[in-house]
Scaffold this active site. Structure first.
Site, PDB file in Angstrom:
ATOM      1  N   HIS A  79       0.968  -1.180  -0.039  1.00 14.11           N
ATOM      2  CA  HIS A  79       0.044   0.112   0.025  1.00 14.11           C
ATOM      3  C   HIS A  79       0.854   1.009   0.184  1.00 14.11           C
ATOM      4  O   HIS A  79       0.400   2.433  -0.194  1.00 14.11           O
ATOM      5  CB  HIS A  79      -0.830   0.132   1.125  1.00 14.11           C
ATOM      6  CG  HIS A  79      -0.548  -0.274   2.548  1.00 14.11           C
ATOM      7  ND1 HIS A  79      -0.270  -1.310   3.326  1.00 14.11           N
ATOM      8  CD2 HIS A  79       0.015   1.007   3.216  1.00 14.11           C
ATOM      9  CE1 HIS A  79       0.345  -0.950   4.518  1.00 14.11           C
ATOM     10  NE2 HIS A  79       0.377   0.269   4.497  1.00 14.11           N
ATOM     11  N   ASP A  94       0.441  -7.623   0.321  1.00 11.46           N
ATOM     12  CA  ASP A  94       0.694  -6.356   0.511  1.00 11.46           C
ATOM     13  C   ASP A  94       2.057  -6.025   0.527  1.00 11.46           C
ATOM     14  O   ASP A  94       2.813  -6.033   1.628  1.00 11.46           O
ATOM     15  CB  ASP A  94       0.020  -5.874   1.902  1.00 11.46           C
ATOM     16  CG  ASP A  94       0.252  -4.434   2.135  1.00 11.46           C
ATOM     17  OD1 ASP A  94       0.706  -3.642   1.375  1.00 11.46           O
ATOM     18  OD2 ASP A  94      -0.237  -4.033   3.299  1.00 11.46           O
ATOM     19  N   GLY A 128       2.987   4.574  10.402  1.00  7.58           N
ATOM     20  CA  GLY A 128       4.295   4.794  10.195  1.00  7.58           C
ATOM     21  C   GLY A 128       5.241   3.595  10.076  1.00  7.58           C
ATOM     22  O   GLY A 128       6.322   3.619   9.422  1.00  7.58           O
ATOM     23  N   SER A 157       4.446   0.820   8.672  1.00  7.19           N
ATOM     24  CA  SER A 157       3.955   0.004   7.521  1.00  7.19           C
ATOM     25  C   SER A 157       5.350  -0.275   6.670  1.00  7.19           C
ATOM     26  O   SER A 157       6.127   0.523   6.458  1.00  7.19           O
ATOM     27  CB  SER A 157       2.931   0.888   6.417  1.00  7.19           C
ATOM     28  OG  SER A 157       1.721   0.494   6.747  1.00  7.19           O
ATOM     29  N   SER A 216       1.680  -4.681   7.514  1.00  8.30           N
ATOM     30  CA  SER A 216       0.763  -4.412   6.485  1.00  8.30           C
ATOM     31  C   SER A 216      -0.114  -3.541   7.407  1.00  8.30           C
ATOM     32  O   SER A 216      -0.246  -2.376   6.927  1.00  8.30           O
ATOM     33  CB  SER A 216      -0.049  -5.580   6.171  1.00  8.30           C
ATOM     34  OG  SER A 216      -1.169  -5.208   5.335  1.00  8.30           O
TER      35      SER A 216
END
Length: 479
Positions: A214, A244, A331, A333, A349
């Site tokens: 993402h 992802d 943050g 991710s 994710s």
């Protein structure tokens, strides 16, 4: 142009209490039964060796195997079998596993998951197989109410109490795209921030890194400082759907991209292999907002239904994720999920909760990302599909207490209860967090937004509704 050294910038924070971090090669082997391969008694195993054994038994037992998990207290692999064939049981026991007979086969559990996908795919839900209960565990977050809750509840009930269970989460499932200081991208309405996961070598031999899909969907060009020039460009990105993950190539072919994780407090962990997760094992996560946290793997092949950032009535469904009780926040991710002996497990994710209240966090398996992109892990050559048999390193043993990295002397630390997690002064600005040490905590964007990769400013961009707290983040709250 001078060579750039690209350290893995996943949050170099001060010691959080998760562990007094020692290097993995200080570990001592704890496989007390490994010397007697003929013994029928269950073997004492490290989590990495248990993962290797589970992969071997999958090939041997086939459809008779209905999942497995690591018993971290007894340090044994527990395998579920649905066949009454004594030969199956003998083979599993001879291999060193604890065997228990269960009702639901893997095919039964997969069929239940298909029913859930068809009838209960609503934003804020997730499901994964729990081998400890031999059931599919369905989780609904705080947004699933009214008719949506009734829909999910009735679907779970239709599967039967011996096949599926439903639980409520107090948080909200969201991707953790904003608020970090590790990697940055400038988009139309502000700045997108994520965490770098693992350095890899792309299929064409060029240096690259993995991060969340993402993040790669949200922005194409990435920098190691908020106002700096781009140093890497997205080559592949998958989100939503079957994963992802993003492969991001460094623009400078001479970039030095070491295969290691910055563990904070001036220490790094060499990453030597990609490994598959095992339910019950202890894992560690580094993220640029909250730093080092640990916990256990609770489910595999999880499906998560995030609220779509582009369609108010839509849902972004991601399949094949690892479910854990490790905390994470905005943050984090893309950040690294790894084992104490240097195994790359996952990429952050999304999930629910935070590092104060806890919650569920889901991770993209690294082995699947490597296989899909054709990349290999760092400079180690441990490439796609390295999970099977990749846990053979001596000295990588799970320490007593289940929450120590590299033989930590702090057995009392537990997942999600580190003092000051996420709200330390300068939490986004510690040495080693990025290649640009001038990035400050005040540069972080809000810790509560969905941020599913929408570049329109709904979840990722700084500059809206600034809020204090959690590192004094400036920027959008989003939620």
């Amino acid at each position: 142009m001078p060579k750039r050294k690209a350290a893995i910038a996943v949050g170099g924070v001060a010691a959080l209490g998760a562990a007094a971090f020692l290097l993995p090669n200080a570990n001592a082997s704890q496989d007390g039964a490994s010397g007697d391969t003929s013994a029928a008694a269950p073997k004492v195993l490290k989590a990495s060796d248990a993962s290797d054994l589970a992969s071997q038994l999958q090939k041997i037992l086939g459809d008779a195997l209905a999942g497995s998990y690591y018993d971290s207290n007894a340090k044994q692999l527990v395998v579920n079998v649905v066949s009454g064939d004594n030969n199956v049981i003998v083979q599993a026991k001879k291999a060193g596993a604890v065997v228990r007979q269960v009702k639901n086969s893997t095919a039964d559990l997969q069929a239940a998951a298909k029913t859930l996908k068809a009838k209960a795919t609503v934003p804020g839900t997730a499901w994964a197989v729990d081998p400890k209960t031999n059931k599919v565990v369905v989780t609904a977050d705080s947004t699933v109410t009214g008719a949506k809750w009734d829909r999910v509840e009735s679907t779970v009930k239709s599967l039967g109490s011996d096949m599926a269970t439903l639980k409520k989460s107090s948080g909200k499932f969201k991707t953790f795209v904003s608020g970090g200081d590790a990697i940055f991208s400038q988009v139309q309405n502000g700045t997108v921030r994520c965490s770098l996961g693992f350095n890899v070598t792309a299929k064409d031999g060029s240096p690259a890194f993995l991060t969340a899909g993402h993040c790669g969907v949200a922005a194409k060009d990435w920098s190691d400082s908020e106002t700096g020039q781009p140093i890497a460009t997205v080559d592949q990105a998958t989100f939503p759907g079957d994963g992802d993950f993003s492969l991001v190539k460094y623009n400078d072919a001479n970039t030095q991209a070491p295969s290691e994780v910055n563990a904070g407090n001036g220490q790094t962990v060499p990453i030597t292999q990609a490994v598959d997760a095992t339910v019950g094992e202890t894992v560690f996560r580094m993220g640029s907002t909250t730093g080092l946290h640990n916990g256990q793997v609770t489910g595999l092949d999880a499906t998560v239904n995030f609220q779509s950032e582009t369609d108010p009535n839509g849902v972004d469904t991601v399949n094949g994720l690892i479910q854990t009780n490790v905390c994470a926040e905005a943050g984090d991710s893309g950040g690294s999920l790894f084992t104490q002996d240097g195994g790359a497990v996952g990429l952050t994710s999304g999930g629910s909760g935070d590092c104060t209240a806890g919650g569920e966090t889901f991770f993209q398996p690294v082995t699947a990302a490597l296989q899909a992109t054709g990349a290999t892990l760092g400079d180690s050559g441990a490439g796609a599909g390295a999970g099977a048999g990749a846990g053979d390193q001596a000295g990588g043993g799970e320490q007593a207490g289940g929450d120590q990295v590299g033989g930590s002397a702090d057995p009392s630390a537990s997942a999600g209860d580190q003092a000051g997690a996420g709200d330390q002064s300068g939490a986004g600005d510690q040495s080693g967090a990025t290649a640009d040490p001038s990035a400050t905590a005040g540069d972080q964007s809000g810790a509560g937004q969905s941020g599913a990769g929408d570049a329109s400013g709904t979840g990722e961009q700084a500059g809206n509704n600034g809020q204090a707290g959690n590192g004094d983040q400036a920027g959008n709250s989003g939620e």
